[in-house]
Design a protein around this motif. Sequence first.
Motif, PDB file in Angstrom:
ATOM      1  N   ILE A 105     -15.231 -52.327  85.396  1.00 32.33           N
ATOM      2  CA  ILE A 105     -16.219 -51.996  86.428  1.00 32.33           C
ATOM      3  C   ILE A 105     -17.063 -53.210  86.787  1.00 32.33           C
ATOM      4  CG2 ILE A 105     -18.367 -50.714  86.803  1.00 32.33           C
ATOM      5  CD1 ILE A 105     -17.073 -48.308  85.531  1.00 32.33           C
ATOM      6  N   LEU A 153     -13.277 -37.946  89.213  1.00 30.29           N
ATOM      7  CA  LEU A 153     -14.611 -38.287  88.717  1.00 30.29           C
ATOM      8  C   LEU A 153     -15.003 -37.444  87.512  1.00 30.29           C
ATOM      9  CD1 LEU A 153     -16.803 -39.001  91.880  1.00 30.29           C
ATOM     10  CD2 LEU A 153     -16.346 -40.529  89.947  1.00 30.29           C
ATOM     11  N   SER A 157     -15.589 -39.561  84.254  1.00 29.97           N
ATOM     12  CA  SER A 157     -16.987 -39.566  83.814  1.00 29.97           C
ATOM     13  C   SER A 157     -17.104 -39.137  82.372  1.00 29.97           C
ATOM     14  CB  SER A 157     -17.827 -38.618  84.682  1.00 29.97           C
ATOM     15  OG  SER A 157     -17.832 -39.020  86.030  1.00 29.97           O
ATOM     16  N   TYR A 161     -17.670 -42.547  80.099  1.00 28.19           N
ATOM     17  CA  TYR A 161     -19.102 -42.819  79.894  1.00 28.19           C
ATOM     18  C   TYR A 161     -19.527 -42.753  78.431  1.00 28.19           C
ATOM     19  CZ  TYR A 161     -24.145 -42.862  80.568  1.00 28.19           C
ATOM     20  OH  TYR A 161     -25.473 -43.191  80.499  1.00 28.19           O
ATOM     21  N   MET A 164     -18.749 -46.061  77.050  1.00 29.90           N
ATOM     22  CA  MET A 164     -19.495 -47.151  77.671  1.00 29.90           C
ATOM     23  C   MET A 164     -20.940 -47.198  77.198  1.00 29.90           C
ATOM     24  SD  MET A 164     -18.122 -46.404  81.525  1.00 29.90           S
ATOM     25  CE  MET A 164     -18.895 -47.781  82.357  1.00 29.90           C
ATOM     26  N   ASN A 167     -24.218 -47.911  72.926  1.00 27.63           N
ATOM     27  CA  ASN A 167     -25.462 -48.542  72.480  1.00 27.63           C
ATOM     28  C   ASN A 167     -26.693 -47.855  73.056  1.00 27.63           C
ATOM     29  OD1 ASN A 167     -23.998 -50.329  71.039  1.00 27.63           O
ATOM     30  ND2 ASN A 167     -24.409 -52.116  72.320  1.00 27.63           N
ATOM     31  N   LEU A 168     -26.612 -47.515  74.336  1.00 30.39           N
ATOM     32  CA  LEU A 168     -27.727 -46.821  74.974  1.00 30.39           C
ATOM     33  C   LEU A 168     -28.017 -45.503  74.262  1.00 30.39           C
ATOM     34  CD1 LEU A 168     -29.733 -46.651  77.343  1.00 30.39           C
ATOM     35  CD2 LEU A 168     -27.906 -45.676  78.731  1.00 30.39           C
ATOM     36  N   MET A 169     -26.981 -44.751  73.986  1.00 34.11           N
ATOM     37  CA  MET A 169     -27.145 -43.440  73.342  1.00 34.11           C
ATOM     38  C   MET A 169     -27.640 -43.584  71.905  1.00 34.11           C
ATOM     39  SD  MET A 169     -26.575 -41.015  75.436  1.00 34.11           S
ATOM     40  CE  MET A 169     -26.604 -41.538  77.136  1.00 34.11           C
ATOM     41  N   GLY A 171     -29.484 -45.889  70.852  1.00 30.29           N
ATOM     42  CA  GLY A 171     -30.909 -46.206  70.975  1.00 30.29           C
ATOM     43  C   GLY A 171     -31.736 -44.970  71.241  1.00 30.29           C
ATOM     44  N   ILE A 172     -31.284 -44.176  72.210  1.00 27.27           N
ATOM     45  CA  ILE A 172     -32.059 -42.999  72.606  1.00 27.27           C
ATOM     46  C   ILE A 172     -32.213 -42.012  71.456  1.00 27.27           C
ATOM     47  CG2 ILE A 172     -32.005 -40.921  74.047  1.00 27.27           C
ATOM     48  CD1 ILE A 172     -30.908 -42.606  76.311  1.00 27.27           C
TER      49      ILE A 172
ATOM     50  N   LYS B  22     -25.784 -59.702  89.541  1.00 20.49           N
ATOM     51  CA  LYS B  22     -24.912 -60.646  88.838  1.00 20.49           C
ATOM     52  C   LYS B  22     -25.144 -60.706  87.340  1.00 20.49           C
ATOM     53  CE  LYS B  22     -24.340 -63.583  92.860  1.00 20.49           C
ATOM     54  NZ  LYS B  22     -23.825 -64.909  93.242  1.00 20.49           N
ATOM     55  N   PHE B  65     -35.787 -46.460  84.982  1.00 18.66           N
ATOM     56  CA  PHE B  65     -34.647 -45.660  84.539  1.00 18.66           C
ATOM     57  C   PHE B  65     -35.113 -44.457  83.722  1.00 18.66           C
ATOM     58  CE2 PHE B  65     -31.003 -45.138  81.540  1.00 18.66           C
ATOM     59  CZ  PHE B  65     -30.046 -44.836  82.480  1.00 18.66           C
ATOM     60  N   ILE B 104     -28.196 -51.957  82.861  1.00 18.79           N
ATOM     61  CA  ILE B 104     -28.803 -51.638  81.572  1.00 18.79           C
ATOM     62  C   ILE B 104     -27.772 -51.611  80.457  1.00 18.79           C
ATOM     63  CG2 ILE B 104     -29.861 -49.738  80.266  1.00 18.79           C
ATOM     64  CD1 ILE B 104     -31.643 -49.233  82.674  1.00 18.79           C
ATOM     65  N   ILE B 105     -26.645 -50.963  80.706  1.00 16.63           N
ATOM     66  CA  ILE B 105     -25.613 -50.893  79.669  1.00 16.63           C
ATOM     67  C   ILE B 105     -25.089 -52.287  79.330  1.00 16.63           C
ATOM     68  CG2 ILE B 105     -23.217 -50.179  79.295  1.00 16.63           C
ATOM     69  CD1 ILE B 105     -23.902 -47.520  80.546  1.00 16.63           C
ATOM     70  N   MET B 108     -27.762 -54.338  77.514  1.00 15.52           N
ATOM     71  CA  MET B 108     -28.027 -53.835  76.160  1.00 15.52           C
ATOM     72  C   MET B 108     -26.959 -54.318  75.190  1.00 15.52           C
ATOM     73  SD  MET B 108     -29.623 -50.043  76.000  1.00 15.52           S
ATOM     74  CE  MET B 108     -29.581 -50.218  74.215  1.00 15.52           C
ATOM     75  N   ASN B 109     -25.790 -54.635  75.719  1.00 10.65           N
ATOM     76  CA  ASN B 109     -24.702 -55.100  74.861  1.00 10.65           C
ATOM     77  C   ASN B 109     -24.803 -56.592  74.552  1.00 10.65           C
ATOM     78  OD1 ASN B 109     -23.624 -52.544  74.823  1.00 10.65           O
ATOM     79  ND2 ASN B 109     -22.096 -52.940  76.398  1.00 10.65           N
ATOM     80  N   GLU B 111     -25.684 -60.074  73.135  1.00 10.25           N
ATOM     81  CA  GLU B 111     -26.203 -60.453  71.820  1.00 10.25           C
ATOM     82  C   GLU B 111     -27.578 -61.091  71.943  1.00 10.25           C
ATOM     83  OE1 GLU B 111     -23.310 -62.967  70.052  1.00 10.25           O
ATOM     84  OE2 GLU B 111     -21.750 -61.442  70.069  1.00 10.25           O
ATOM     85  N   PHE B 122     -37.176 -45.700  74.406  1.00 13.27           N
ATOM     86  CA  PHE B 122     -36.523 -44.501  73.895  1.00 13.27           C
ATOM     87  C   PHE B 122     -37.536 -43.568  73.253  1.00 13.27           C
ATOM     88  CE2 PHE B 122     -32.993 -47.751  73.316  1.00 13.27           C
ATOM     89  CZ  PHE B 122     -32.558 -47.568  74.606  1.00 13.27           C
ATOM     90  N   MET B 156     -25.691 -37.250  81.442  1.00 14.48           N
ATOM     91  CA  MET B 156     -25.657 -38.664  81.830  1.00 14.48           C
ATOM     92  C   MET B 156     -24.285 -39.051  82.381  1.00 14.48           C
ATOM     93  SD  MET B 156     -28.657 -40.026  80.849  1.00 14.48           S
ATOM     94  CE  MET B 156     -29.377 -40.954  79.492  1.00 14.48           C
ATOM     95  N   GLN B 160     -24.337 -40.467  86.057  1.00 12.84           N
ATOM     96  CA  GLN B 160     -24.330 -41.931  86.175  1.00 12.84           C
ATOM     97  C   GLN B 160     -22.955 -42.502  86.516  1.00 12.84           C
ATOM     98  OE1 GLN B 160     -26.307 -43.864  82.856  1.00 12.84           O
ATOM     99  NE2 GLN B 160     -27.908 -42.324  82.873  1.00 12.84           N
ATOM    100  N   TYR B 161     -21.928 -41.984  85.879  1.00 12.04           N
ATOM    101  CA  TYR B 161     -20.604 -42.585  86.095  1.00 12.04           C
ATOM    102  C   TYR B 161     -20.173 -42.610  87.559  1.00 12.04           C
ATOM    103  CZ  TYR B 161     -15.721 -43.848  85.445  1.00 12.04           C
ATOM    104  OH  TYR B 161     -14.501 -44.476  85.531  1.00 12.04           O
ATOM    105  N   MET B 164     -21.720 -45.615  88.974  1.00 11.79           N
ATOM    106  CA  MET B 164     -21.270 -46.862  88.374  1.00 11.79           C
ATOM    107  C   MET B 164     -19.876 -47.249  88.840  1.00 11.79           C
ATOM    108  SD  MET B 164     -22.407 -45.853  84.501  1.00 11.79           S
ATOM    109  CE  MET B 164     -21.970 -47.390  83.700  1.00 11.79           C
TER     110      MET B 164
END
Lengths: 211, 211
Positions: A105, A153, A157, A161, A164, A167-169, A171-172, B22, B65, B104-105, B108-109, B111, B122, B156, B160-161, B164
């Motif tokens: 993506i 979709l 999705s 997702y 993907m 890490n976000l999840m 964290g949450i 970018k 967000f 964001i994703i 967040m990845n 390093e 969160f 989500m 979101q997907y 995206m």
Amino acid sequence: MKKDVTTEEKIKEAARHVFMAKGFAGCSSREISKAAGMNVALVNYYFRSKSQLFKIIFETAMEDFVTSMMTVFSSDQSIENKMRIFIDREFEFLSKHPELPVFIITEMNREEGCSIDHACFFEKIAASGIFNECAQAQLEGKMRKINILSLTLLIMSNCQYPIMAKNLMQGIHGISHEDYTSNLLLHKQNVTEMLVNYLFPINSKTTNKLK
Amino acid sequence: MKKDVTTEEKIKEAARHVFMAKGFAGCSSREISKAAGMNVALVNYYFRSKSQLFKIIFETAMEDFVTSMMTVFSSDQSIENKMRIFIDREFEFLSKHPELPVFIITEMNREEGCSIDHACFFEKIAASGIFNECAQAQLEGKMRKINILSLTLLIMSNCQYPIMAKNLMQGIHGISHEDYTSNLLLHKQNVTEMLVNYLFPINSKTTNKLK
DNA sequence: AACTATTTTAAACACTTGTTTAAAACACAT
DNA sequence: ATGTGTTTTAAACAAGTGTTTAAAATAGTT
């Protein structure tokens, strides 16, 4: 003398890892060569440039991505069972290649796309007859009548997702890698149940479940 | 003399656009300064470094967000209606800020995360009481009993997907920007119906729909 | 062993990167 | 007009970028 692993493949393997983790812009030629355990010049000796190397990596990634989605649909299962198997395979495949969806993506959005033609991959999907099969099932009343884009979709999705956004999840919800991975299995079942119930509202209770 | 738009905000606005499109690694300080119509040194005069500037942009992005997700839950609607409103708002918000989820994703990845502490954002979500409210609704039998992570993922994923993966989906189905955008409205309805049916299986047919 | 073609390296190329410096332009009070 | 503090600029810095060159190391053939 033939080596067990050729230099060319050592480079490709290193490039695959680095590109996937950091993206085209996020890494340097030297980083890739160092990861492959060799000189920078050697990378350009085998592949003319960073862009050229990236192009190859991206195209094989696309190939894997598309191929993994299409193998199910050559079998002779019912459309509902195909869906169940598809979701199962997709979760399994993506768990092994977690960076793939974000990578594709992201790099599809890049303006300087290293002059990669994406169309050929998409043609393969259409040529596989997946979409026609779904349309047919809809005509026969075996599947809910929603347009194919929406169908794609819904499936993508709910399969992609969760991988993907790991890490976000994490964290949450403040959970560890291990917890997330095991929860993903439960989630896969929920996704399957939800999608099958929605797409096959009539016979979803009577059809045989996946082994 | 006070200007209508201060230099500091011109930089932030330009940085927001360029970073979002970018990513941190995908652009240079000079590109940002040029987009803001000024010298490179000015960027470092107002914000100490590229990393510092990015940190601010990322944090406000995170703020947006998270905030957009939580406004619904302060109302006194039923949990099912809140869900409907939430999905509606999320599609609307993300349509205005399409790059946000991937941004964001991706970041967040990274390093070298510019030493950004994600936890505080969160915590806000947890502190809002959303999760407790859902758990309560589950106890009262108003909502299907699935764990909260899975619930979060279902919502989500389906909100979101689709935003995206716009370019990917356009490629696969060979449709224009305009067609995709209008199809997204149909898809939002499908998503709402599917999620509500799945999460509120008993009363989903009798409850009043969103205006 | 000597020659040839291939593979690998160190070094250099021109250019871009993030950041800093010192001077210029500006606004504004006296 | 002069002085003062702030804002903006051009120029330079060292370090890193993708890429190339020319020499060294290696393998294979005669």
